[in-house]
Design a protein around this motif. Structure first.
Motif, mmCIF file in Angstrom:
data_model
loop_
_atom_site.group_PDB
_atom_site.id
_atom_site.type_symbol
_atom_site.label_atom_id
_atom_site.label_comp_id
_atom_site.label_asym_id
_atom_site.label_seq_id
_atom_site.Cartn_x
_atom_site.Cartn_y
_atom_site.Cartn_z
ATOM 1 N N THR A 388 38.506 43.807 38.174
ATOM 2 C CA THR A 388 37.126 43.524 37.794
ATOM 3 C C THR A 388 36.625 42.288 38.511
ATOM 4 O OG1 THR A 388 37.523 44.447 35.589
ATOM 5 C CG2 THR A 388 35.557 43.079 35.865
ATOM 6 N N GLY A 389 35.445 42.388 39.120
ATOM 7 C CA GLY A 389 34.833 41.235 39.760
ATOM 8 C C GLY A 389 34.307 40.258 38.733
ATOM 9 N N VAL A 390 34.349 38.997 39.064
ATOM 10 C CA VAL A 390 33.900 37.933 38.160
ATOM 11 C C VAL A 390 32.834 37.117 38.870
ATOM 12 C CG1 VAL A 390 34.584 35.953 36.771
ATOM 13 C CG2 VAL A 390 36.198 37.833 37.122
ATOM 14 N N GLY A 391 31.560 37.365 38.562
ATOM 15 C CA GLY A 391 30.451 36.571 39.095
ATOM 16 C C GLY A 391 30.115 36.887 40.535
ATOM 17 N N GLY A 392 28.828 37.026 40.833
ATOM 18 C CA GLY A 392 28.341 37.120 42.204
ATOM 19 C C GLY A 392 28.674 38.383 42.955
ATOM 20 N N THR A 393 29.010 39.472 42.256
ATOM 21 C CA THR A 393 29.445 40.674 42.971
ATOM 22 C C THR A 393 28.340 41.703 43.186
ATOM 23 O OG1 THR A 393 30.114 41.793 40.937
ATOM 24 C CG2 THR A 393 31.755 40.427 42.042
ATOM 25 N N SER A 394 27.109 41.432 42.736
ATOM 26 C CA SER A 394 26.038 42.402 42.987
ATOM 27 C C SER A 394 25.820 42.489 44.487
ATOM 28 C CB SER A 394 24.752 41.932 42.323
ATOM 29 O OG SER A 394 24.306 40.722 42.901
ATOM 30 N N ASN A 395 25.611 43.545 45.075
ATOM 31 C CA ASN A 395 25.509 43.777 46.529
ATOM 32 C C ASN A 395 26.873 43.936 47.202
ATOM 33 O OD1 ASN A 395 22.736 43.463 46.271
ATOM 34 N ND2 ASN A 395 22.821 41.297 46.756
ATOM 35 N N THR A 396 27.948 43.964 46.453
ATOM 36 C CA THR A 396 29.256 44.307 47.008
ATOM 37 C C THR A 396 29.848 45.441 46.183
ATOM 38 O OG1 THR A 396 30.378 42.632 45.651
ATOM 39 C CG2 THR A 396 29.781 42.005 47.891
ATOM 40 N N ASP A 397 30.645 46.297 46.831
ATOM 41 C CA ASP A 397 31.331 47.393 46.149
ATOM 42 C C ASP A 397 32.836 47.168 46.229
ATOM 43 O OD1 ASP A 397 29.131 48.792 45.328
ATOM 44 O OD2 ASP A 397 29.726 50.670 46.278
ATOM 45 N N LEU A 398 33.539 47.695 45.229
ATOM 46 C CA LEU A 398 34.992 47.600 45.198
ATOM 47 C C LEU A 398 35.586 48.964 45.551
ATOM 48 C CD1 LEU A 398 37.679 46.209 44.571
ATOM 49 C CD2 LEU A 398 37.304 46.744 42.145
ATOM 50 N N PHE A 399 36.477 48.958 46.556
ATOM 51 C CA PHE A 399 37.188 50.171 46.962
ATOM 52 C C PHE A 399 38.675 49.989 46.664
ATOM 53 C CE2 PHE A 399 33.367 50.241 49.469
ATOM 54 C CZ PHE A 399 33.011 51.585 49.522
ATOM 55 N N VAL A 400 39.317 51.065 46.176
ATOM 56 C CA VAL A 400 40.766 51.065 45.956
ATOM 57 C C VAL A 400 41.387 51.990 46.994
ATOM 58 C CG1 VAL A 400 42.638 51.543 44.352
ATOM 59 C CG2 VAL A 400 40.465 50.632 43.494
ATOM 60 N N LEU A 401 42.203 51.396 47.894
ATOM 61 C CA LEU A 401 42.882 52.151 48.951
ATOM 62 C C LEU A 401 44.386 52.110 48.705
ATOM 63 C CD1 LEU A 401 40.977 50.678 52.053
ATOM 64 C CD2 LEU A 401 40.236 52.511 50.511
ATOM 65 N N LYS A 402 45.065 53.217 48.943
ATOM 66 C CA LYS A 402 46.524 53.270 48.767
ATOM 67 C C LYS A 402 47.209 53.290 50.122
ATOM 68 C CE LYS A 402 50.216 55.840 46.447
ATOM 69 N NZ LYS A 402 50.568 57.034 45.636
ATOM 70 N N ASP A 403 48.196 52.410 50.260
ATOM 71 C CA ASP A 403 48.956 52.312 51.509
ATOM 72 C C ASP A 403 49.736 53.606 51.749
ATOM 73 O OD1 ASP A 403 50.511 51.627 53.687
ATOM 74 O OD2 ASP A 403 51.008 49.634 52.907
ATOM 75 N N THR A 404 49.542 54.200 52.941
ATOM 76 C CA THR A 404 50.259 55.446 53.306
ATOM 77 C C THR A 404 51.401 55.188 54.278
ATOM 78 O OG1 THR A 404 48.644 55.872 55.053
ATOM 79 C CG2 THR A 404 48.242 56.884 52.891
ATOM 80 N N GLY A 405 51.717 53.883 54.488
ATOM 81 C CA GLY A 405 52.838 53.538 55.358
ATOM 82 C C GLY A 405 52.449 52.706 56.553
ATOM 83 N N GLY A 406 51.150 52.583 56.840
ATOM 84 C CA GLY A 406 50.732 51.834 58.017
ATOM 85 C C GLY A 406 49.988 50.556 57.712
#
Length: 790
Positions: A388-406
């Motif tokens: 969860t973002g804490v303060g000032g995160t409007s205009n930014t998005d959070l992406f969750v990426l999973k490492d596939t080995g590289g």
């Protein structure tokens, strides 16, 4: 600080109220703007201004007198020609003696207002109205008397705090929508305010901080000119909502040395909302001097920026613009129940431009070509992870990426995208990248992120919640109670007893004691609600006749239904179902009677609903003097009396009912007028009489009745004059037959001020009623009746 409020009209618009003065008064004792003409308050006595009326320097700006009214002496060379040289208008004898304020006859109370010494007797006449508390504004407590808030402003000093109270004043200033940076909506038009002036001793950034008492909702705004609030003169505003009520409201402003601004302490409420006022503490910080020495970007040390490096480069630790890396790199590493602070997509040290778009982004059209910051997370065990973002995160998005080995640059799998917070299932040993990316150019500054991990546990459960928001399964038969499948009783079986003054805390309909006795109730408020999920029932036995109120304050999907035992025990019927409601339910209990309080769910059958309920008892009292029984019920007044706005039984006054109406006055031939004030002791007697003609509105405010007998048959126009939305009476309607009234016509003038037309029969008595939507809209009015043009 704002708590949630209910407005009496949907879509209410705030009415901005301008300050009563449009020009700041000149400093006390300063006759001209050039400062050479009498800082001691003597216009010509010191001899330094020997050319007072011939050199043109004394009056060219029209501000020769503190009230700004001496603007006619520009060309005739005579210092006072209009007799208004002094603010009280009494300086009519010094036209020829050449001694503007030194003869002592300048003011009727003998206390010369222009020398600045008249601030203790409460008779200061510079604004004509500065005597509401007798303290003449020198203590800062009389910051706004509603007529000239700015002239009575208190004085602030850097590094010091003052205390004040806005109660008892009126509103002279207000903020309109989007007029002040930091405040999206409106504020202040129905609340009194205090005004404080501040003059910056040195150039720098000053922070104004307001902390108000918890019993009112305050707003702080800073304006550069104290005449009205506009987009051009408002430097900033702050209004915190209720969950932040223990924090100060702060506004920072960059000021030049010697610049004067005004800090306005106001109430949030606007339009027809109830006025907000109370005590507060206001302070202003010492100057923070921005420093960008050797830097072209980054922080200036005072909350501002030394510059922007654009979309392709970021700011390094030395304040230099450096091109972003095009390959993904990890800026931070975070673990379970840890927090990262200082995430900055403009920092060349942290940010990269490795991602332009994502396979799982919510909106395909969003452009993520600007810089992003990547944070690595490695799951120590199988867990439900929430970032969860804490303060000032409007205009930014959070992406969750999973490492596939590289690594983060090796085509990681995109799992999900959320604006501020993302929850995902993490597998033990796997690495995930939490990427904050920008889709606009409006970055608000560094922010933080917290990570929470929850490990599901179904080791002793066959159904229900796994402890992390997931499920351990459902029951093929029976109901899931405390994570076990059970067959619930289908007859009403109370789980316990409750009494007056007790609270039932955290009651769940999927807990021990629940039953499946009711799927609906004879007196339920919404006939289509399905109460087939389990319910929990409590017994209440009344020891006397009293009003009992059950209130639920946790906004669950548990409804309250009260059943009376009429001999058959806990059962539902049209006879014993007494009351029902979603959040509050009251019923009249009789001594010795048994009642059943059912807390039932109209939500999903396998989803627990949890609520907290309080039980309060009240003994009604009707003694003939009050219209309410003290318990929310109504007492009838004695015959011949009516209930006034304060809830007291009083004898009706003329115009309160049609039995003793006022009379429309024929001001001129074929022109009838009725005047009055609905707040002047009148009551509400005709709430539903002409509701259809008023567009379905009930007139719940006080009403005034006029009698009128036209001499001829025809169409007549009726109009409500001087109507102000949200403030004054807004309805007019006409009826005949006082004993058995019949509505003839009417109109609500709230959105349309044009007259309405009714057909009247000559010789017939009609009753013209001026009324209001509710008790808030009340005050003086004038109603006019004229024949329609042939």
């Amino acid at each position: 600080m704002r708590s949630m409020m209910a407005l009496t009209r949907i879509g209410a618009l705030a009415l901005a109220v301008a300050c009563g003065s449009t020009t700041d008064p000149a400093p006390v004792g300063a006759d001209t703007v050039d400062g050479s003409d009498g800082s001691d308050g003597s216009d010509v006595a010191d001899g330094s201004d020997g050319s007072d009326v011939t050199d043109g320097s004394d009056v060219t700006d029209g501000s020769d007198v503190t009230d700004g009214s001496d603007v006619t002496d520009v060309t005739d060379g005579s210092d006072v020609t209009d007799g208004s040289d002094v603010t009280d208008g009494s300086d009519v004898t010094d036209v020829t003696d050449g001694s503007d304020v030194t003869d002592g006859s300048d003011v009727t109370d003998g206390s010369d207002v222009t020398d600045g010494s008249d601030v203790t007797d409460g008779s200061d006449v510079t604004d004509g109205s500065d005597v509401t508390d007798g303290s003449d504004a020198t203590d800062g407590s009389d910051g706004s008397d509603g007529s000239d808030a700015c002239s009575t402003a208190g004085s602030l000093e850097a590094g010091k705090a003052v205390n004040g109270d806005t109660s008892g004043g009126t509103s002279a200033l207000a903020v309109g929508s989007n007029e002040c940076p930091g405040l999206f909506g409106q504020a202040g038009s129905s609340s009194p305010e205090d005004v404080w002036s501040f003059t910056a001793p040195v150039a720098g950034v000053y922070t104004f901080s307001l902390l108000s008492s918890a019993d009112w909702d305050s707003t702080l705004y800073i304006i550069a000119a104290c005449d009205e609030v506009t987009e051009s003169n408002c430097l900033g505003a702050k209004d915190l909502i209720n969950e932040e009520a223990d924090e100060p409201e702060e506004v920072a402003a960059a000021l030049e040395a010697g610049q004067t601004v005004y800090a306005v302490v106001d109430g949030w409420s606007f339009g027809i909302a109830e006025a907000e006022a109370g005590t507060y503490t206001l302070s202003v910080s010492e100057a923070c001097v921005p420093d960008c020495t050797g830097a072209v970007c980054g922080s200036d040390g005072c909350g501002g920026s030394c510059g922007d490096c654009g979309a392709t480069s970021g700011c390094d630790a030395e304040g230099k613009c450096v091109a972003f890396d095009e390959a993904c790199k990890v800026a931070f590493t975070v673990g379970c129940d840890q927090t990262v602070s200082g995430i900055d997509p403009t920092s060349a040290v942290q940010a990269t431009v490795a991602f332009d778009s994502y396979d799982c982004q919510l909106l395909g059209g969003d452009d993520f070509t600007r810089a992003e910051v990547t944070i690595a997370f490695q799951a120590p065990t199988n867990a439900i992870v929430t970032a969860t973002g804490v303060g000032g995160t409007s205009n930014t998005d959070l992406f969750v990426l999973k490492d596939t080995g590289g690594g983060c640059g090796g085509n990681p799998e995109c799992l999900l995208n959320e604006p501020n917070s993302a929850t995902f299932e993490a597998t033990a040993g796997s690495t995930y990248y939490l990427v904050w990316d920008q889709y606009t150019q409006e970055f608000e500054g560094p922010f933080g992120m917290e990570v929470k991990c929850c490990v599901p546990d179904c080791s002793s459960s066959v159904c229900g919640d796994d402890g992390c928001g997931g499920s351990c399964g459902t029951c093929e038969t029976g109901t899931c109670i405390d994570n076990q499948c059970e067959q619930l009783p289908t007859v009403c079986t109370p789980v316990g007893e409750v009494g007056c003054g007790e609270t039932l805390s955290d009651i769940s309909n999927l807990s021990a004691g629940a039953t499946l006795a009711f799927s609906n109730y004879s007196c339920q408020t919404a006939i289509f609600d399905d109460f087939s999920p389990p319910e929990v029932v409590y017994t209440f036995v009344s020891d006397k006749d009293q009003t009992v109120t059950i209130e639920e304050n946790s906004f669950s999907l548990l409804d309250i239904t009260v059943l009376e035992d009429v001999g058959g025990g806990c059962e539902d019927s049209t006879t014993n179902c007494l009351a029902a409601g979603s959040f509050i339910t009251s019923f009249e209990a009789k001594a010795g009677k048994t009642y059943y309080i059912s807390l039932d769910s109209y939500g999903t059958a396998d989803e627990a609903q949890v609520g907290t309920f309080s039980v309060e008892c009240c003994t009604p009292v009707c003694d003939g003097t009050k219209c309410d029984d003290g318990c929310g019920g109504v007492c009838a007044c004695a015959e011949g009396q009516v209930c006034d706005n304060s809830g007291t039984c009083v004898a009706p006054k003329a115009g309160d009912t049609c039995e003793e109406p006022l009379t429309l006055t024929e001001a001129q031939p074929n022109f009838w007028v009725g005047k009055g004030d609905t707040e002047d002791g009148f009551t509400n007697n005709y709430a539903e009489l002409c509701s259809d003609e008023l567009g379905g509105s009930e007139s719940a405010g006080s009403d005034v009745v006029f009698a009128f007998t036209p001499s001829s048959t025809g169409d007549y126009n009726i109009v409500l004059e001087a109507f102000t939305p949200y403030e004054d009476p807004s309805m007019v309607y006409v009826f005949t037959g006082c004993g058995a009234p019949t509505c003839v016509g009417g109109k609500e003038f709230f959105l349309d001020s044009t007259p309405f037309t009714v057909q009247l029969t000559g010789g017939t008595t009609y009753y013209v009623v001026v009324d209001s939507f509710d008790e808030v809209e009340a005050g003086p009015f004038q109603v006019q009746v004229t024949p329609s043009a042939p």
